[in-house]
Design a protein around this motif. Structure first.
Motif, PDB file in Angstrom:
ATOM      1  N   HIS A  95       0.821  -1.216   0.000  1.00 25.87           N
ATOM      2  CA  HIS A  95       0.000   0.000   0.000  1.00 25.87           C
ATOM      3  C   HIS A  95       0.853   1.263   0.000  1.00 25.87           C
ATOM      4  CE1 HIS A  95       0.897  -0.625   4.245  1.00 25.87           C
ATOM      5  NE2 HIS A  95       0.598   0.638   4.459  1.00 25.87           N
ATOM      6  N   LEU A 135      -4.064  -1.819   3.004  1.00 27.64           N
ATOM      7  CA  LEU A 135      -4.296  -1.843   1.558  1.00 27.64           C
ATOM      8  C   LEU A 135      -5.803  -1.755   1.303  1.00 27.64           C
ATOM      9  CD1 LEU A 135      -2.691  -2.303  -1.120  1.00 27.64           C
ATOM     10  CD2 LEU A 135      -3.272  -4.717  -0.916  1.00 27.64           C
ATOM     11  N   ARG A 136      -6.203  -0.839   0.413  1.00 30.82           N
ATOM     12  CA  ARG A 136      -7.626  -0.684   0.119  1.00 30.82           C
ATOM     13  C   ARG A 136      -7.884  -0.969  -1.357  1.00 30.82           C
ATOM     14  NH1 ARG A 136     -11.091   0.800   3.706  1.00 30.82           N
ATOM     15  NH2 ARG A 136     -10.108   0.895   5.750  1.00 30.82           N
TER      16      ARG A 136
END
Ligand code: GDP
Length: 369
Positions: A95, A135-136
């Motif tokens: 991320h 993390l998206r």
């Protein structure tokens, strides 16, 4: 002669010493290439002549460089993970590297998960784990690189989220990234024009570009090795046994405290304390499971490893790392994971221990099923 030679396909520095690493070319192929004036690394050679991508691994430093490059692109990042070895396939800090770029998380090898597991539940679980790491992903989906029919949804999602940009496919080794890219190549452009130009030598890491319809590219990147996976301690024969080839059939064991399960000779599970309850194993159907009393377990392993308890096979026992013990106190429904081998689901509070060859990770996580 110490002149540095670069692959005219990917720009990697040619080397003849380390098969499986960047720029590797067998000496005979290099000699031939020098005669014709066209030197390819083995990976690009295979791609050119057999339409096939070979997995290639990077050192940690090179991988960091690659990740850093990603942050500077305007692109869709496709992160391929192995849903059978989810923890072992995460890229630490991804991320932070991707910058503002969207990440599409693709869980590969859905064909080996038990059919009883609903896809929606699986993707939701993956999303939660990704969020825990910061993390998206814009989306999470499942696929099987071995099944052509599974590509439709993936290709549509890539088209949707790339919004006219390049696509970078990243993943650790063994997640099936090469298989996936090969499947995509088969279903899209074909490979004829893939390697036509030489780029600025040495400035770019080994990357394979697949042209997309609008002049952009889908770019395969080399994987990084996760050393804590069981795969690194097994021979090719054993790997075939340990890596599930088809749907994993869960097995339920009713255990009393002070009982032990052996997963072949590779791992061991001790139920130390708690009330009698059921434990469900998720490992390749070819790995045999044996039950014994905890008090006898050490002697049982000593006596039977390489025989009744396989893998490892008899001739591999001397080189096989000793099992190392990790103890856990379980409060809620939990999986104990043996990296790259599988997991056991525990439902009730109890004290347990997991054993795996020294160097292989044993960890717990929120139960998947
Ligand atoms: P890479 O290192 O990520 O490029 O991984 P590979 O493409 O070489 O695949 C690693 C292993 O996983 C190989 O043994 C593949 O046959 C296997 N594999 C790849 N994709 C799938 C899949 O969708 N299902 C199953 N069951 N195995 C797969």
């Amino acid at each position: 002669e110490t002149e540095i030679i670069y692959c005219i396909g990917c720009g990697a520095e040619i080397q003849t010493q380390r098969p499986g690493e960047l720029g590797y070319t067998p000496q005979s192929a290099l000699d031939k290439g020098l005669e014709t004036g066209e030197v390819y690394c083995q990976r690009c050679f295979r791609l050119r002549h057999y339409n096939e991508i070979q997995p290639v691994a990077l050192t940690d430093d090179d991988f960091l460089r690659l990740l850093n490059e990603l942050g500077q692109k305007d692109a869709l990042i496709v992160n391929v993970v192995d849903i059978f070895d989810f923890n072992g396939s995460l890229i630490p800090g991804l991320h932070r590297f991707v910058g503002d770029n969207p990440v599409l998380m693709v869980g590969n090898k859905v064909d080996i998960l038990p059919k009883s597991l609903k896809r929606g539940k699986m993707t939701q679980w993956m999303r939660e784990r990704a969020h825990e790491m910061g993390l998206r992903p814009v989306d999470v989906l499942l696929t099987s690189a071995k099944k052509p029919q599974e590509m439709t949804e993936l290709l549509a999602a890539i088209e949707k989220y790339r919004e006219g940009r390049d696509v970078y496919v990243v993943g650790v080794t063994n997640v099936g990234k090469s298989t996936l890219i090969n499947q995509i190549i088969k279903q899209t452009a074909g490979v004829k024009d893939l390697i036509t130009t030489s780029r600025f030598p040495g400035t770019t890491l080994d990357k394979i570009e697949i042209p997309l319809e609008d002049g952009h590219f889908l770019i395969d990147t080399p994987g990084i090795i996760h050393r804590e996976q069981m795969a690194h301690y097994l021979g090719v024969q054993d790997l075939k046994i340990v890596a599930p080839q088809k749907e994993v059939k869960p097995k339920v064991y009713q255990l009393n405290p002070e009982q032990t399960l052996f997963l072949g000779g590779l791992a061991r599970f001790d139920f130390i304390q708690g009330k009698r309850s059921s434990f469900v194993t998720y490992v390749s159907n070819d790995v045999e499971i044996h039950r014994t009393k905890l008090a006898n377990a050490d002697a049982f392993y000593e006596k039977h490893v390489g025989g009744l308890l396989q893998p490892p096979r008899q001739d591999e026992v001397t080189d096989f790392p000793p099992l190392q013990r990790f103890e856990f106190s379980i409060k809620e429904k939990t999986d104990i994971v043996f990296a790259g081998l599988g997991w056991i689901t525990i439902t009730n509070p109890c004290v347990i221990a997991g054993w795996a060859p020294k160097g292989v990770a044993v960890l717990t996580r929120k139960a998947l099923i």
